[in-house]
Design a protein around this motif. Structure first.
Motif, PDB file in Angstrom:
ATOM      1  N   LEU A  93       0.941  -1.307   0.154  1.00 42.43           N
ATOM      2  CA  LEU A  93      -0.186   0.058  -0.153  1.00 42.43           C
ATOM      3  C   LEU A  93       0.801   1.268  -0.026  1.00 42.43           C
ATOM      4  N   PHE A  94       1.946   1.197   0.826  1.00 38.22           N
ATOM      5  CA  PHE A  94       2.879   2.545   0.772  1.00 38.22           C
ATOM      6  C   PHE A  94       3.306   2.560  -0.451  1.00 38.22           C
ATOM      7  N   LEU A  95       3.904   1.461  -1.218  1.00 37.11           N
ATOM      8  CA  LEU A  95       4.370   1.626  -2.569  1.00 37.11           C
ATOM      9  C   LEU A  95       3.281   2.145  -3.624  1.00 37.11           C
ATOM     10  N   ALA A  96       1.968   1.650  -3.292  1.00 36.19           N
ATOM     11  CA  ALA A  96       1.153   2.144  -4.472  1.00 36.19           C
ATOM     12  C   ALA A  96       0.768   3.559  -4.311  1.00 36.19           C
ATOM     13  N   VAL A  97       0.643   4.028  -3.044  1.00 40.39           N
ATOM     14  CA  VAL A  97       0.455   5.716  -2.967  1.00 40.39           C
ATOM     15  C   VAL A  97       1.619   6.630  -3.324  1.00 40.39           C
ATOM     16  N   LEU A  98       2.795   5.968  -3.837  1.00 40.46           N
ATOM     17  CA  LEU A  98       3.867   6.657  -4.066  1.00 40.46           C
ATOM     18  C   LEU A  98       3.620   7.838  -5.239  1.00 40.46           C
ATOM     19  N   PRO A  99       2.953   7.371  -6.192  1.00 45.76           N
ATOM     20  CA  PRO A  99       2.587   8.080  -7.513  1.00 45.76           C
ATOM     21  C   PRO A  99       1.716   9.509  -7.086  1.00 45.76           C
ATOM     22  N   ALA A 100       0.679   9.243  -5.929  1.00 44.12           N
ATOM     23  CA  ALA A 100      -0.059  10.359  -5.515  1.00 44.12           C
ATOM     24  C   ALA A 100       0.656  11.185  -4.673  1.00 44.12           C
ATOM     25  N   ASN A 101       1.599  10.785  -4.010  1.00 44.18           N
ATOM     26  CA  ASN A 101       2.479  11.585  -3.233  1.00 44.18           C
ATOM     27  C   ASN A 101       3.327  12.525  -4.162  1.00 44.18           C
ATOM     28  N   ARG A 124       2.626  13.186  -7.320  1.00 47.21           N
ATOM     29  CA  ARG A 124       1.728  14.218  -7.800  1.00 47.21           C
ATOM     30  C   ARG A 124       1.473  15.349  -6.926  1.00 47.21           C
ATOM     31  N   MET A 125       1.224  15.160  -5.702  1.00 50.30           N
ATOM     32  CA  MET A 125       0.817  15.979  -4.669  1.00 50.30           C
ATOM     33  C   MET A 125       1.878  17.132  -4.576  1.00 50.30           C
ATOM     34  N   ALA A 126       3.120  16.598  -4.522  1.00 54.00           N
ATOM     35  CA  ALA A 126       4.541  17.420  -4.663  1.00 54.00           C
ATOM     36  C   ALA A 126       4.604  18.236  -5.739  1.00 54.00           C
ATOM     37  N   ARG A 127       4.244  17.740  -6.890  1.00 47.46           N
ATOM     38  CA  ARG A 127       4.481  18.477  -8.162  1.00 47.46           C
ATOM     39  C   ARG A 127       3.424  19.641  -8.078  1.00 47.46           C
ATOM     40  N   ASP A 128       2.124  19.230  -7.782  1.00 49.56           N
ATOM     41  CA  ASP A 128       1.040  20.049  -7.740  1.00 49.56           C
ATOM     42  C   ASP A 128       1.120  21.358  -6.689  1.00 49.56           C
ATOM     43  N   TRP A 129       1.922  21.268  -5.653  1.00 49.76           N
ATOM     44  CA  TRP A 129       2.057  22.215  -4.743  1.00 49.76           C
ATOM     45  C   TRP A 129       3.301  23.049  -5.047  1.00 49.76           C
ATOM     46  N   ASP A 130       4.032  23.089  -6.311  1.00 44.94           N
ATOM     47  CA  ASP A 130       5.122  24.045  -6.560  1.00 44.94           C
ATOM     48  C   ASP A 130       4.674  25.365  -6.445  1.00 44.94           C
ATOM     49  N   ASP A 131       3.404  25.869  -6.453  1.00 44.41           N
ATOM     50  CA  ASP A 131       2.962  27.237  -6.139  1.00 44.41           C
ATOM     51  C   ASP A 131       2.508  27.727  -4.943  1.00 44.41           C
ATOM     52  N   ARG A 132       2.642  26.527  -3.882  1.00 47.47           N
ATOM     53  CA  ARG A 132       2.313  26.688  -2.488  1.00 47.47           C
ATOM     54  C   ARG A 132       3.383  27.602  -1.763  1.00 47.47           C
ATOM     55  N   PRO A 133       3.149  28.024  -0.669  1.00 49.22           N
ATOM     56  CA  PRO A 133       4.275  28.509   0.279  1.00 49.22           C
ATOM     57  C   PRO A 133       5.434  27.583   0.501  1.00 49.22           C
ATOM     58  N   THR A 134       6.519  27.944   0.741  1.00 50.45           N
ATOM     59  CA  THR A 134       7.879  27.045   1.083  1.00 50.45           C
ATOM     60  C   THR A 134       7.372  25.884   1.930  1.00 50.45           C
ATOM     61  N   PRO A 135       6.767  26.327   3.183  1.00 47.85           N
ATOM     62  CA  PRO A 135       6.696  25.133   4.034  1.00 47.85           C
ATOM     63  C   PRO A 135       5.877  24.052   3.568  1.00 47.85           C
ATOM     64  N   TYR A 136       4.867  24.440   2.679  1.00 48.64           N
ATOM     65  CA  TYR A 136       3.830  23.437   2.182  1.00 48.64           C
ATOM     66  C   TYR A 136       4.591  22.507   1.298  1.00 48.64           C
ATOM     67  N   ARG A 137       5.487  23.252   0.154  1.00 42.98           N
ATOM     68  CA  ARG A 137       6.104  22.541  -0.550  1.00 42.98           C
ATOM     69  C   ARG A 137       7.123  21.638  -0.351  1.00 42.98           C
ATOM     70  N   ALA A 138       7.610  22.002   0.973  1.00 42.31           N
ATOM     71  CA  ALA A 138       8.713  21.277   1.749  1.00 42.31           C
ATOM     72  C   ALA A 138       8.021  19.880   2.326  1.00 42.31           C
ATOM     73  N   ALA A 139       6.984  19.930   2.927  1.00 42.44           N
ATOM     74  CA  ALA A 139       6.054  18.857   3.543  1.00 42.44           C
ATOM     75  C   ALA A 139       5.683  18.098   2.369  1.00 42.44           C
ATOM     76  N   ALA A 140       5.259  18.470   1.324  1.00 46.27           N
ATOM     77  CA  ALA A 140       4.851  17.640   0.274  1.00 46.27           C
ATOM     78  C   ALA A 140       5.908  16.837  -0.520  1.00 46.27           C
ATOM     79  N   TRP A 141       7.024  17.459  -0.619  1.00 42.27           N
ATOM     80  CA  TRP A 141       8.176  16.710  -1.125  1.00 42.27           C
ATOM     81  C   TRP A 141       8.731  15.856  -0.025  1.00 42.27           C
ATOM     82  N   ALA A 142       8.694  16.309   1.454  1.00 43.80           N
ATOM     83  CA  ALA A 142       9.084  15.331   2.216  1.00 43.80           C
ATOM     84  C   ALA A 142       8.323  14.065   2.313  1.00 43.80           C
ATOM     85  N   ARG A 143       7.261  13.806   2.008  1.00 46.90           N
ATOM     86  CA  ARG A 143       6.476  12.690   1.829  1.00 46.90           C
ATOM     87  C   ARG A 143       6.689  11.649   0.881  1.00 46.90           C
TER      88      ARG A 143
END
Length: 124
Positions: A75-83, A85-104
């Motif tokens: 399951l953790f492997l299967a959700v990797l594409p969604a994580n 995608r979230m990191a890519r989609d959040w490139d326009d968010r403030p830095t803390p949000y982008r960092a959290a998204a990429w940390a996932r």
């Protein structure tokens, strides 16, 4: 409580909590469903919430713990594409949000390792 029991309790809690969030606050999960999946994002959010709850329950029960932990790794492997995608989609968010998204994204590796180790320790 022995180490496998503590580890299993923590992993089960993580999965059950995340699964419950899919129902309590589905919109953020809908937003990260990969676009190439058929059907509505909400359907995938609900299905993934059910899957996380089912896997969490399997990890929580000693009789199904080893198989449940193995399923958690998948399951953790299967959700990797969604994580990703979230990191890519959040490139326009403030830095803390982008960092959290990429940390996932790299966080999936230790989660997979945790689940595999638990499965191996509790294998029957």
């Amino acid at each position: 409580m022995s180490r496998p029991d503590t580890s299993a309790t923590l992993l089960a809690g993580l999965l059950l909590g995340a699964g419950a969030l899919h129902f309590a606050r589905p919109a953020p999960f809908d937003a990260i469903v990969p676009r190439n999946l058929p059907g509505s994002p909400r359907t995938w959010t609900r299905l993934s919430g059910v899957a996380e709850c089912a896997v969490g329950a399997a990890v929580a029960l000693p009789a199904t713990r080893s198989r449940g932990a193995l399923a958690a790794a998948g399951l953790f492997l299967a959700v990797l594409p969604a994580n990703i995608r979230m990191a890519r989609d959040w490139d326009d968010r403030p830095t803390p949000y982008r960092a959290a998204a990429w940390a996932r994204v790299p966080l999936q590796a230790p989660l997979i390792g945790w689940a595999l180790r638990l499965s191996a320790r509790t294998g029957r």
